[in-house]
Design a protein around this motif. Structure first.
Motif, mmCIF file in Angstrom:
data_model
loop_
_atom_site.group_PDB
_atom_site.id
_atom_site.type_symbol
_atom_site.label_atom_id
_atom_site.label_comp_id
_atom_site.label_asym_id
_atom_site.label_seq_id
_atom_site.Cartn_x
_atom_site.Cartn_y
_atom_site.Cartn_z
ATOM 1 N N THR A 45 -4.306 -3.153 -0.867
ATOM 2 C CA THR A 45 -3.250 -2.271 -0.379
ATOM 3 C C THR A 45 -2.157 -2.060 -1.426
ATOM 4 O OG1 THR A 45 -3.713 -3.023 1.868
ATOM 5 C CG2 THR A 45 -1.635 -1.901 1.526
ATOM 6 N N GLU A 46 -1.939 -3.055 -2.273
ATOM 7 C CA GLU A 46 -0.931 -2.905 -3.320
ATOM 8 C C GLU A 46 -1.323 -1.825 -4.322
ATOM 9 O OE1 GLU A 46 -0.348 -6.717 -5.122
ATOM 10 O OE2 GLU A 46 0.229 -7.652 -3.214
ATOM 11 N N SER A 47 -2.608 -1.769 -4.686
ATOM 12 C CA SER A 47 -3.035 -0.793 -5.696
ATOM 13 C C SER A 47 -3.610 0.483 -5.084
ATOM 14 C CB SER A 47 -4.060 -1.425 -6.644
ATOM 15 O OG SER A 47 -5.143 -1.942 -5.912
ATOM 16 N N PRO A 94 -2.953 2.298 -1.654
ATOM 17 C CA PRO A 94 -2.243 2.311 -0.366
ATOM 18 C C PRO A 94 -3.073 2.828 0.809
ATOM 19 C CG PRO A 94 -0.868 3.244 -2.103
ATOM 20 C CD PRO A 94 -2.222 3.015 -2.697
ATOM 21 N N GLU A 140 -4.927 -7.340 1.412
ATOM 22 C CA GLU A 140 -3.525 -7.313 0.978
ATOM 23 C C GLU A 140 -3.418 -6.900 -0.497
ATOM 24 O OE1 GLU A 140 -4.956 -10.196 2.371
ATOM 25 O OE2 GLU A 140 -4.376 -9.483 4.365
ATOM 26 N N THR A 141 -4.301 -7.419 -1.313
ATOM 27 C CA THR A 141 -4.305 -7.082 -2.740
ATOM 28 C C THR A 141 -4.711 -5.627 -2.941
ATOM 29 O OG1 THR A 141 -4.964 -9.362 -3.205
ATOM 30 C CG2 THR A 141 -5.175 -7.787 -4.997
#
Length: 136
Positions: free
Chosen positions: A41-43, A45, A38-39
């Motif tokens: 995917t934020e930085s 994609p 999840e982390t």
């Protein structure tokens, strides 16, 4: 005397490039190898569409490549491994560039080419221009 000075300058510039590449690949690798999906995917994609095992493998490869750029050279134990590490990291950048090309992420390819160029330059420099000799 001029040749000796140019070799010394080349050695210094190659060390700077090796350290900067090692830091960059090490930090990127640690992030990919340890952060939750999840982390990531934020930085990054693209990680949302790739299996987590592959992301971790890429991260570990980047960490080992970064270490391989520095440790054999510092210890002067099999310093040719730094050349191989640089070549392998350049190959990682070729694969990354191809991946981003297929996905239409053209803005990411420039950085892949940039880091691939530096890694290839380090490989050339450490194999031809300013090799580090092994301890005898």
């Amino acid at each position: 005397m001029t040749n000796q000075k140019s070799n010394k300058a080349m050695n210094i510039v190659l060390w700077i490039a090796q350290v900067l590449l090692a830091i960059m690949f090490g930090m990127a690798g640690i992030m990919k190898a340890t952060q939750p999906l999840e982390t990531l995917t934020e930085s990054l994609p693209w990680t949302s569409t790739v299996p987590l095992g592959l992301i971790r493998l890429i991260g570990v490869s980047e960490i080992l490549g970064g270490l391989g750029l520095i440790i054999p050279s510092i210890l002067r134990f099999k310093p040719f491994l730094a050349v191989w590490a640089a070549l392998c990291l350049a190959l990682v950048m070729v694969f990354a560039g191809g991946f981003h090309l297929v996905r239409g992420e053209f803005s990411a390819i420039g950085m892949n080419v940039f880091f691939m160029g530096i890694a290839l330059w380090v490989a050339w420099g450490r194999s031809k221009k300013a090799p580090i000799l092994a301890k005898s």
